[in-house]
Design a protein around this motif. Structure first.
Motif, PDB file in Angstrom:
ATOM      1  N   ARG A  36       1.237  -1.309   0.478  1.00 22.71           N
ATOM      2  CA  ARG A  36      -0.044  -0.341   0.144  1.00 22.71           C
ATOM      3  C   ARG A  36       0.630   1.571  -0.016  1.00 22.71           C
ATOM      4  O   ARG A  36       0.359   2.682  -0.093  1.00 22.71           O
ATOM      5  N   ASN A  37       2.510   1.418  -0.185  1.00 25.17           N
ATOM      6  CA  ASN A  37       2.743   2.220   0.377  1.00 25.17           C
ATOM      7  C   ASN A  37       4.250   2.226  -0.764  1.00 25.17           C
ATOM      8  O   ASN A  37       5.350   1.587  -0.260  1.00 25.17           O
ATOM      9  N   GLN A  38       4.019   1.681  -2.220  1.00 25.79           N
ATOM     10  CA  GLN A  38       4.857   1.340  -3.304  1.00 25.79           C
ATOM     11  C   GLN A  38       6.128   2.370  -2.653  1.00 25.79           C
ATOM     12  O   GLN A  38       5.835   3.944  -3.273  1.00 25.79           O
ATOM     13  N   GLY A  39       7.295   1.558  -2.584  1.00 21.78           N
ATOM     14  CA  GLY A  39       8.260   2.963  -2.810  1.00 21.78           C
ATOM     15  C   GLY A  39       8.489   3.503  -1.461  1.00 21.78           C
ATOM     16  O   GLY A  39       9.591   4.347  -1.509  1.00 21.78           O
ATOM     17  N   ASP A  40       8.134   3.246  -0.306  1.00 19.33           N
ATOM     18  CA  ASP A  40       8.068   3.859   0.979  1.00 19.33           C
ATOM     19  C   ASP A  40       9.369   2.927   1.544  1.00 19.33           C
ATOM     20  O   ASP A  40       8.708   2.295   2.619  1.00 19.33           O
ATOM     21  N   ALA A  41      10.526   3.949   1.989  1.00 15.03           N
ATOM     22  CA  ALA A  41      11.042   3.249   2.894  1.00 15.03           C
ATOM     23  C   ALA A  41      11.661   3.457   3.764  1.00 15.03           C
ATOM     24  O   ALA A  41      11.276   2.291   4.873  1.00 15.03           O
ATOM     25  N   ALA A  42      10.170   4.109   4.645  1.00 12.99           N
ATOM     26  CA  ALA A  42      10.175   4.325   5.630  1.00 12.99           C
ATOM     27  C   ALA A  42       8.436   3.915   6.029  1.00 12.99           C
ATOM     28  O   ALA A  42       8.587   3.014   7.813  1.00 12.99           O
ATOM     29  N   SER A  43       7.712   3.110   5.439  1.00 14.47           N
ATOM     30  CA  SER A  43       6.694   3.062   6.001  1.00 14.47           C
ATOM     31  C   SER A  43       6.996   0.972   6.031  1.00 14.47           C
ATOM     32  O   SER A  43       6.537   0.455   6.734  1.00 14.47           O
ATOM     33  N   GLU A  44       8.122   0.631   4.660  1.00 14.39           N
ATOM     34  CA  GLU A  44       8.723  -0.865   4.804  1.00 14.39           C
ATOM     35  C   GLU A  44       9.433  -0.492   6.396  1.00 14.39           C
ATOM     36  O   GLU A  44       9.400  -2.137   6.971  1.00 14.39           O
ATOM     37  N   GLU A  45      10.290   0.050   6.968  1.00 14.82           N
ATOM     38  CA  GLU A  45      10.376  -0.037   8.229  1.00 14.82           C
ATOM     39  C   GLU A  45       9.718   0.264   9.676  1.00 14.82           C
ATOM     40  O   GLU A  45       9.734  -1.244  10.136  1.00 14.82           O
ATOM     41  N   LYS A  46       8.678   0.579   9.184  1.00 18.14           N
ATOM     42  CA  LYS A  46       7.765   0.402  10.233  1.00 18.14           C
ATOM     43  C   LYS A  46       7.103  -0.558  10.248  1.00 18.14           C
ATOM     44  O   LYS A  46       6.417  -1.345  11.240  1.00 18.14           O
ATOM     45  N   PHE A  47       7.272  -1.012   9.149  1.00 13.54           N
ATOM     46  CA  PHE A  47       6.140  -1.967   8.774  1.00 13.54           C
ATOM     47  C   PHE A  47       7.286  -3.283   9.584  1.00 13.54           C
ATOM     48  O   PHE A  47       6.800  -4.453  10.167  1.00 13.54           O
ATOM     49  N   LYS A  48       8.113  -3.238   9.741  1.00 11.51           N
ATOM     50  CA  LYS A  48       9.098  -4.471   9.882  1.00 11.51           C
ATOM     51  C   LYS A  48       9.143  -4.061  11.478  1.00 11.51           C
ATOM     52  O   LYS A  48       8.894  -5.121  11.967  1.00 11.51           O
ATOM     53  N   GLU A  49       8.881  -2.831  11.823  1.00 14.61           N
ATOM     54  CA  GLU A  49       9.452  -3.066  13.035  1.00 14.61           C
ATOM     55  C   GLU A  49       8.002  -3.062  13.965  1.00 14.61           C
ATOM     56  O   GLU A  49       8.228  -3.916  15.543  1.00 14.61           O
ATOM     57  N   VAL A  50       6.710  -2.882  13.300  1.00 15.66           N
ATOM     58  CA  VAL A  50       5.207  -4.050  13.842  1.00 15.66           C
ATOM     59  C   VAL A  50       5.567  -4.309  13.790  1.00 15.66           C
ATOM     60  O   VAL A  50       4.595  -5.651  14.468  1.00 15.66           O
ATOM     61  N   LYS A  51       6.037  -5.469  12.838  1.00 22.35           N
ATOM     62  CA  LYS A  51       6.329  -7.465  13.160  1.00 22.35           C
ATOM     63  C   LYS A  51       6.411  -7.738  13.996  1.00 22.35           C
ATOM     64  O   LYS A  51       5.939  -8.936  14.472  1.00 22.35           O
TER      65      LYS A  51
END
Length: 381
Positions: A36-51
């Motif tokens: 849902r956040n293609q190309g957004d590195a910050a969102s990917e890091e937050k997703f890893k943190e949440v998981k």
């Protein structure tokens, strides 16, 4: 860079239960998921943190170590054991297999292919006369339904052959499809959810295991039923799929209108016409009941509309066994087609009621007209 507190990451209290943690994770995972956040590195890091926070706090052992030692207690590099993390080439869709499985059917945990479906229930509306409903009756009915095929015993396969495991779903009856990061489960298009393929179908039922037939059934209606009551015939509904159990047949009762009686619960009501003479002088009249005619004693000076109760002449309740009453409403019948002699007698009788005798013989009429006179007198004041 130091890691944030896992409770803070998910936005939950330290005493939050698993349901609260799962709810918070679902909301944040949806928000930050890379699909849902293609190309957004910050969102990917937050997703890893949440998981990572979710995996630790939903594991009883890891959560206990984290609560006691903090991040060091769950960091594999510091000998604290650990969790799978988000690395290792994990598929983003896998992170949702548990959390959304109950909604989208992902995975086979605790589920798997459903068994053959039980047959559908059927309803049959039976019309009864009031007498049949009150006394009870046995009736034969014809019901079109699906019955088990006796040739293949409901298997759908030709004699000497058998159904084979579906090669598409491997007997599960369902296949899984990816839609973004969701795993969506649906019926297998090859076997239509059965998990089996019949290559040599039965000649009679054409592989269905059941076929259409009109069954003749005898239904015993208990005494005292009324409109809206249902009688359940277990196993007399449609046959199930692949030899599964049959549904039930519900016989819905509808009692037809009666030309004399009206039923209300366990009581019966009827109108009984009586002559002017019988009403004035009293006497005995015959009234109908469901068991035949009986005598009803009419008191002298009975007015039209008066209700007489005949106890125990109603309906016996199908549930409690109590018997209702018969309520007879008398209606005074005005004589018709009078000859001149009869008319003259009535005129003489009416004249005898006039004058001072009116209040004695016609109290209702006199009271009514006096009330009308007072009403109009008040209007003219």
């Amino acid at each position: 860079m130091s890691k944030r507190d896992f409770y803070e990451v998910l936005g939950v209290a330290k005493d939050a239960d698993e349901r609260e943690i799962k709810k918070a994770y679902k909301r944040l995972a949806m928000k930050y998921h890379p699909d849902r956040n293609q190309g957004d590195a910050a969102s990917e890091e937050k997703f890893k943190e949440v998981k990572e926070a979710y995996e630790v706090l939903t594991d009883g052992n890891l959560r206990a170590r984290y609560d006691q030692y903090g991040h060091a207690g769950v960091d594999p590099s510091q000998g604290g054991g650990g969790h799978g993390g988000f690395g290792g080439g994990a598929d983003f869709g896998d992170a949702f297999s548990d959390i959304f499985g109950d909604i989208f059917g992902g995975g086979q945990r605790g589920g798997g292919r459903r068994g053959p479906a039980r047959g559908s229930d059927l309803r049959y509306t039976m019309e009864l006369t009031l007498e049949e409903a009150v006394r009870g009756v046995s009736k034969e009915i014809k019901v079109p339904t699906l019955v088990h095929c006796e040739v293949c015993n409901g298997s759908g396969a030709h004699t000497g052959s058998s159904a084979q495991t579906c090669p598409t779903c491997h007997g599960a009856g369902q296949v899984q499809m990816r839609q973004g990061f969701f795993a969506v489960q649906q019926a297998c298009p090859h076997c239509h959810g059965r998990g089996k393929i019949i290559k040599d179908p039965c000649r009679k039922c054409h592989g269905e295991g059941r076929y259409q037939k009109t069954k003749t059934l005898s239904v015993k209606i208990p005494a005292g039923v009324d409109t809206g009551d249902r009688i359940r015939l277990s196993g007399e509904g449609e046959a199930g799929e692949a030899g599964a159990g049959a549904g039930d047949l519900y016989v819905q009762v509808h009692v037809k209108e009666h030309e004399i009686f009206v039923r209300d619960g366990n009581n019966l009501y009827c109108e009984v016409p009586i002559s002017f003479t019988a009403a004035a002088l009293g006497g005995e009249i015959e009234v109908p009941t469901l068991d035949g005619r009986v005598k009803l004693k009419v008191t002298p000076e009975t007015q039209t509309g008066k209700m007489f109760r005949m106890r125990g002449k109603g309906v016996k309740s199908v549930r409690s066994g109590q018997v209702g009453d018969l309520m007879c409403k008398v209606v005074i019948e005005t004589p018709v087609k009078l000859n001149e002699s009869q008319k003259e007698l009535l005129r003489q009788l009416d004249e005898s009621f006039s004058g001072a005798a009116a209040k004695t013989h016609k109290p209702k009429s006199e009271g009514f007209f006096e009330g009308v006179k007072r009403f109009f007198d008040d209007l003219t004041r």
